[in-house]
Design a protein around this motif. Structure first.
Motif, PDB file in Angstrom:
ATOM      1  N   VAL A  24       9.543   6.794  -3.566  1.00 12.44           N
ATOM      2  CA  VAL A  24       8.461   5.813  -3.400  1.00 12.44           C
ATOM      3  C   VAL A  24       7.317   6.420  -2.590  1.00 12.44           C
ATOM      4  N   VAL A  25       7.663   7.140  -1.505  1.00 14.59           N
ATOM      5  CA  VAL A  25       6.620   7.768  -0.680  1.00 14.59           C
ATOM      6  C   VAL A  25       5.878   8.825  -1.493  1.00 14.59           C
ATOM      7  N   ASP A  26       6.609   9.626  -2.295  1.00 18.72           N
ATOM      8  CA  ASP A  26       5.963  10.648  -3.120  1.00 18.72           C
ATOM      9  C   ASP A  26       4.995  10.010  -4.116  1.00 18.72           C
ATOM     10  N   VAL A  27       5.392   8.880  -4.735  1.00 19.95           N
ATOM     11  CA  VAL A  27       4.522   8.206  -5.704  1.00 19.95           C
ATOM     12  C   VAL A  27       3.241   7.713  -5.021  1.00 19.95           C
ATOM     13  N   HIS A  80      -3.798  -5.144 -10.375  1.00 16.42           N
ATOM     14  CA  HIS A  80      -3.427  -4.215 -11.456  1.00 16.42           C
ATOM     15  C   HIS A  80      -3.000  -2.864 -10.895  1.00 16.42           C
ATOM     16  N   THR A  81      -3.737  -2.367  -9.906  1.00 15.86           N
ATOM     17  CA  THR A  81      -3.378  -1.069  -9.299  1.00 15.86           C
ATOM     18  C   THR A  81      -2.027  -1.140  -8.627  1.00 15.86           C
ATOM     19  N   LEU A  82      -1.770  -2.213  -7.875  1.00 12.51           N
ATOM     20  CA  LEU A  82      -0.473  -2.350  -7.193  1.00 12.51           C
ATOM     21  C   LEU A  82       0.660  -2.431  -8.203  1.00 12.51           C
ATOM     22  N   ALA A  83       0.437  -3.159  -9.303  1.00  9.51           N
ATOM     23  CA  ALA A  83       1.481  -3.266 -10.320  1.00  9.51           C
ATOM     24  C   ALA A  83       1.752  -1.912 -10.969  1.00  9.51           C
ATOM     25  N   MET A  84       0.694  -1.118 -11.172  1.00 16.41           N
ATOM     26  CA  MET A  84       0.853   0.204 -11.783  1.00 16.41           C
ATOM     27  C   MET A  84       1.658   1.131 -10.877  1.00 16.41           C
ATOM     28  N   ILE A  85       1.345   1.140  -9.566  1.00 15.51           N
ATOM     29  CA  ILE A  85       2.087   2.002  -8.638  1.00 15.51           C
ATOM     30  C   ILE A  85       3.527   1.510  -8.509  1.00 15.51           C
ATOM     31  N   ALA A  86       3.722   0.178  -8.519  1.00 15.22           N
ATOM     32  CA  ALA A  86       5.083  -0.374  -8.440  1.00 15.22           C
ATOM     33  C   ALA A  86       5.912   0.078  -9.633  1.00 15.22           C
ATOM     34  N   HIS A  87       5.282   0.065 -10.834  1.00 12.85           N
ATOM     35  CA  HIS A  87       5.998   0.505 -12.039  1.00 12.85           C
ATOM     36  C   HIS A  87       6.415   1.970 -11.922  1.00 12.85           C
ATOM     37  N   ARG A  88       5.511   2.818 -11.427  1.00 16.97           N
ATOM     38  CA  ARG A  88       5.859   4.228 -11.256  1.00 16.97           C
ATOM     39  C   ARG A  88       6.961   4.409 -10.219  1.00 16.97           C
ATOM     40  N   SER A  89       7.014   3.523  -9.225  1.00 17.63           N
ATOM     41  CA  SER A  89       8.030   3.624  -8.173  1.00 17.63           C
ATOM     42  C   SER A  89       9.378   3.060  -8.612  1.00 17.63           C
ATOM     43  N   GLY A  90       9.409   2.338  -9.747  1.00 13.74           N
ATOM     44  CA  GLY A  90      10.648   1.733 -10.200  1.00 13.74           C
ATOM     45  C   GLY A  90      11.000   0.470  -9.449  1.00 13.74           C
ATOM     46  N   MET A  91      10.003  -0.236  -8.890  1.00 13.52           N
ATOM     47  CA  MET A  91      10.248  -1.450  -8.119  1.00 13.52           C
ATOM     48  C   MET A  91       9.514  -2.615  -8.762  1.00 13.52           C
ATOM     49  N   PRO A  93       6.892  -5.734  -8.718  1.00 10.63           N
ATOM     50  CA  PRO A  93       5.624  -5.862  -7.992  1.00 10.63           C
ATOM     51  C   PRO A  93       5.765  -6.588  -6.658  1.00 10.63           C
ATOM     52  N   GLY A  94       6.585  -7.656  -6.626  1.00  7.92           N
ATOM     53  CA  GLY A  94       6.737  -8.401  -5.375  1.00  7.92           C
ATOM     54  C   GLY A  94       7.358  -7.566  -4.273  1.00  7.92           C
ATOM     55  N   SER A  95       8.459  -6.850  -4.584  1.00  7.34           N
ATOM     56  CA  SER A  95       9.111  -6.010  -3.579  1.00  7.34           C
ATOM     57  C   SER A  95       8.205  -4.858  -3.168  1.00  7.34           C
ATOM     58  N   PHE A  96       7.468  -4.281  -4.138  1.00  8.73           N
ATOM     59  CA  PHE A  96       6.638  -3.124  -3.818  1.00  8.73           C
ATOM     60  C   PHE A  96       5.509  -3.507  -2.877  1.00  8.73           C
ATOM     61  N   ARG A  97       4.938  -4.709  -3.034  1.00 12.06           N
ATOM     62  CA  ARG A  97       3.846  -5.099  -2.140  1.00 12.06           C
ATOM     63  C   ARG A  97       4.310  -5.107  -0.685  1.00 12.06           C
ATOM     64  N   VAL A  98       5.545  -5.576  -0.434  1.00 16.64           N
ATOM     65  CA  VAL A  98       6.080  -5.576   0.929  1.00 16.64           C
ATOM     66  C   VAL A  98       6.248  -4.148   1.428  1.00 16.64           C
ATOM     67  N   VAL A  99       6.840  -3.294   0.582  1.00 13.05           N
ATOM     68  CA  VAL A  99       7.089  -1.907   0.983  1.00 13.05           C
ATOM     69  C   VAL A  99       5.780  -1.162   1.208  1.00 13.05           C
ATOM     70  N   ALA A 100       4.788  -1.381   0.317  1.00 18.96           N
ATOM     71  CA  ALA A 100       3.517  -0.658   0.426  1.00 18.96           C
ATOM     72  C   ALA A 100       2.773  -1.001   1.708  1.00 18.96           C
ATOM     73  N   CYS A 101       2.908  -2.243   2.177  1.00 21.16           N
ATOM     74  CA  CYS A 101       2.262  -2.627   3.439  1.00 21.16           C
ATOM     75  C   CYS A 101       2.786  -1.792   4.600  1.00 21.16           C
ATOM     76  N   HIS A 102       4.033  -1.342   4.528  1.00 18.17           N
ATOM     77  CA  HIS A 102       4.611  -0.500   5.573  1.00 18.17           C
ATOM     78  C   HIS A 102       4.305   0.971   5.352  1.00 18.17           C
TER      79      HIS A 102
END
Length: 432
Positions: A24-27, A80-91, A93-102
């Motif tokens: 996730v960090v690499d993505v 749209h950008t957050l959803a795209m990065i979440a897809h690449r991370s395999g997460m 969108p809802g879970s990725f938004r929490v993780v990305a904030c950190h």
């Protein structure tokens, strides 16, 4: 250990992502590096969203990084950008938004460092760079080139011969018929309807083994003489994820008038013919053990209180009934569980009866597990998730105020599981 590796190790502990943390960090790092104009371009996006102070604090490694919540991150980057990065991370969108904030503030800090945070990609580029002198001194002769080309041609010839030989042998051993994969087109189903001690069983499962296990478990709980109907075999049905858990719970899912119908990821419950205490006990058990299923027909103190509200009741009584309901989220996430869908609909129905102009606060609370700052951020995201779910059902945004309180207002002891479960709650409050 590099700063990049230390950051990943710390994030794995704080966010409980385990081995997925590095990916996730690499993505996120790759996306930051690929942004037009680099960090300067990304900074402009945050400045345009009114979040310049936060981004500037991330670029100063010696200063305290200001936190960001999911709604602000979406305002700066776009859904749209957050959803795209979440897809690449395999997460999701809802879970990725929490993780990305950190993670994003830390990644920006690392990329702002003089050495770029010792990112592995940068290290690989550094190792791949050679000096002109070394390259000039290692230019091979024409003879060496010729030998290399002949070696490659010989290897290709040998590989071709081996490949053809292997194909011929496999073809000779392959039978004239093969078992074809059966496409999974249907959802597995199982319906249980109890009348007194008699249980009517119907449905279809994809394999004989699953069918036998389900029938034998029902026979062990209710007795062979009390079962009628049957379970059909449907090889085209998808394998039911809920079957193992249902078999384990059968001793607790009994009662005259109980009707359960599992169909794919849907669970329909009918307990209207049962006593109130039995209805609530069965609903608690189902919500606890099947949180991923979308349920209808649940019963609990909150749903009962909302169902019993008389017509024309005042708003204060509606809010009091709302505070008896329970909404659940996936661990460490602002994503509502499937079993909360019915409760969200009931809350929306109750709020439709409030007079125009009144505002209701949605207050989200967490237990004390984890860091206080992270819990405050998570609670705000959960309050916003409930607000968005209610708006999707037609409740005006002007009626709702989402507020996250974090862990600061417990109502039970955080040292026990039951106490922490009570502290993870959504409260509703009528605003002046």
């Amino acid at each position: 250990m590099s700063a990049y590796d230390r950051f990943i190790e710390d994030a794995a502990i704080r966010l409980e992502l385990g081995h997925r943390t590095r990916w996730v960090v690499d993505v996120i790092s790759a996306w930051v590096d690929s942004h037009p104009d680099g960090l300067a371009g990304l900074q402009r996006r945050f400045e345009q969203a009114g979040l310049a102070a936060r981004f500037h604090s991330w670029r100063q490694s010696a200063s305290l990084r200001l936190p960001i919540v999911a709604s602000e991150l979406e305002r700066a980057l776009g859904a749209h950008t957050l959803a795209m990065i979440a897809h690449r991370s395999g997460m999701s969108p809802g879970s990725f938004r929490v993780v990305a904030c950190h993670l994003l503030p830390g990644v920006v800090t690392l990329r702002s460092a003089p050495d770029g945070g010792a990112h592995p990609a940068g290290a690989r580029r550094a190792h791949g760079t050679r000096s002109p002198r070394r390259m000039a001194g290692s230019v091979p002769s024409r003879a060496m080139y010729g030998m290399a080309i002949r070696s490659v041609l010989w290897m290709l010839a040998v590989a071709t011969v081996l490949g053809l030989t292997t194909w011929v042998l496999l073809k000779a051993r392959t039978p004239l018929w093969t078992v074809q994969d059966v496409p999974r087109e249907h959802t597995a189903r199982l319906s249980l309807h109890q009348h007194g001690t008699q249980v009517q069983v119907s449905g279809s499962l994809p394999s004989e083994g699953e069918r036998r296990r389900a029938w034998n478990a029902l026979r062990a709980v209710h007795g062979a003489s009390n079962l009628y109907g049957g379970i059909a075999l449907d090889p085209r049905a998808q394998s039911p994820r809920w079957l193992d858990r249902l078999i384990a719970d059968l001793p607790h899912l009994q009662g005259d008038g109980l009707h359960l119908e599992f169909a794919g990821m849907q669970l329909t419950i009918d307990t209207t013919a049962m006593e109130d205490a039995q209805r609530q006990a069965i609903s608690r058990r189902l919500r606890q053990d099947f949180p991923t299923l979308e349920m209808s027909g649940l019963w609990g103190p909150g749903l009962a209180a909302l169902a019993q509200l008389p017509a024309g009741v005042d708003t204060a009584q509606r809010v009091a009934a709302l505070n008896q309901t329970t909404l659940k989220f996936h661990a460490g996430s602002s994503e509502l569980t499937g079993d909360s869908r019915q409760t969200v609909h009931a809350v929306a129905d109750a709020l439709r009866g409030t007079p125009a102009g009144l505002r209701v606060e949605i207050g989200a609370h967490t237990d004390s597990m984890g860091h206080a700052e992270a819990n405050l951020q998570l609670s705000q995201q959960r309050a916003e998730a409930v607000s968005q779910a209610l708006q999707a059902l037609g409740i005006p945004a002007t009626t709702l105020v989402a507020v996250g309180y974090g862990q600061d207002r417990p109502i039970a002891d955080n040292r026990s599981d039951s106490g922490r479960a009570q502290n993870r709650r959504i409260n509703y409050r009528l605003l002046d």
